[in-house]
Design a protein around this motif. Structure first.
Motif, short mmCIF file in Angstrom:
data_model
loop_
_atom_site.label_atom_id
_atom_site.label_comp_id
_atom_site.label_asym_id
_atom_site.label_seq_id
_atom_site.Cartn_x
_atom_site.Cartn_y
_atom_site.Cartn_z
N GLU A 16 -32.64 -58.92 55.33
CA GLU A 16 -32.56 -60.24 55.95
C GLU A 16 -31.19 -60.86 55.68
OE1 GLU A 16 -35.84 -62.92 55.69
OE2 GLU A 16 -37.14 -61.29 55.00
N THR A 17 -30.59 -61.37 56.73
CA THR A 17 -29.23 -61.91 56.64
C THR A 17 -29.20 -63.30 56.01
OG1 THR A 17 -28.63 -60.64 58.60
CG2 THR A 17 -27.14 -62.40 57.96
N LYS A 18 -30.10 -64.18 56.40
CA LYS A 18 -30.05 -65.57 55.92
C LYS A 18 -30.19 -65.67 54.39
CE LYS A 18 -31.89 -70.18 56.58
NZ LYS A 18 -32.85 -71.01 57.30
N LEU A 22 -27.20 -67.06 51.79
CA LEU A 22 -27.42 -68.14 50.81
C LEU A 22 -27.10 -67.66 49.40
CD1 LEU A 22 -30.66 -69.73 52.30
CD2 LEU A 22 -28.31 -70.59 52.43
#
Length: 133
Positions: A16-18, A22
């Motif tokens: 997952e990129t998000k 973060l």
């Protein structure tokens, strides 16, 4: 005759990129979020001290500097316009305040943006980060 071979890309777990972004913005390992991404101010560690994810092949290059200039430049342009139109400060005070804001904001953003770029490369399996799932 049906082809029963499996594609190597089908067996790779998606990252997952998000969450990785973060974690990178917090200067943490994009994989586990616990280990430090940097050994110093801008020196990316060779691997995570917690999960042992390797970072030595990252290619952040000039991307963090370009993003820092872009963000700081836009913030300072608005700040310059606001300060000058509302207060008309003495030019020396104006230049001094803007210089301090520029340097401080640049020093704050640069490692965070570098962490973000390394995290994006990790999440997208770029530049050697695709070796393991």
């Amino acid at each position: 005759m049906a082809d029963h071979s499996t594609n190597a890309a089908d067996s790779i777990v998606e990252r997952e990129t998000k969450p990785a972004i973060l974690r990178g913005l917090r200067r943490r390992c994009p994989n586990c979020g616990d280990g430090a991404l940097f050994e110093g101010y801008l020196k990316v560690a060779d691997s995570c001290p917690v999960c042992h994810e390797e970072y030595h092949h990252h290619r952040a290059d000039d991307g963090p500097a370009y993003l820092t200039i872009l963000i700081v430049g836009h913030i300072l342009a608005v700040l310059m316009h606001f300060l000058w139109s509302q207060f008309r400060p003495d030019p020396l005070v104006f230049a001094t305040v803007l210089t301090i804001v520029c340097v401080g904001l640049s020093l704050y953003l640069l490692p965070r943006l570098k962490g973000m770029i390394v995290a994006i490369q990790w999440a997208r399996r770029m530049h050697g980060f695709g070796g393991k799932s």
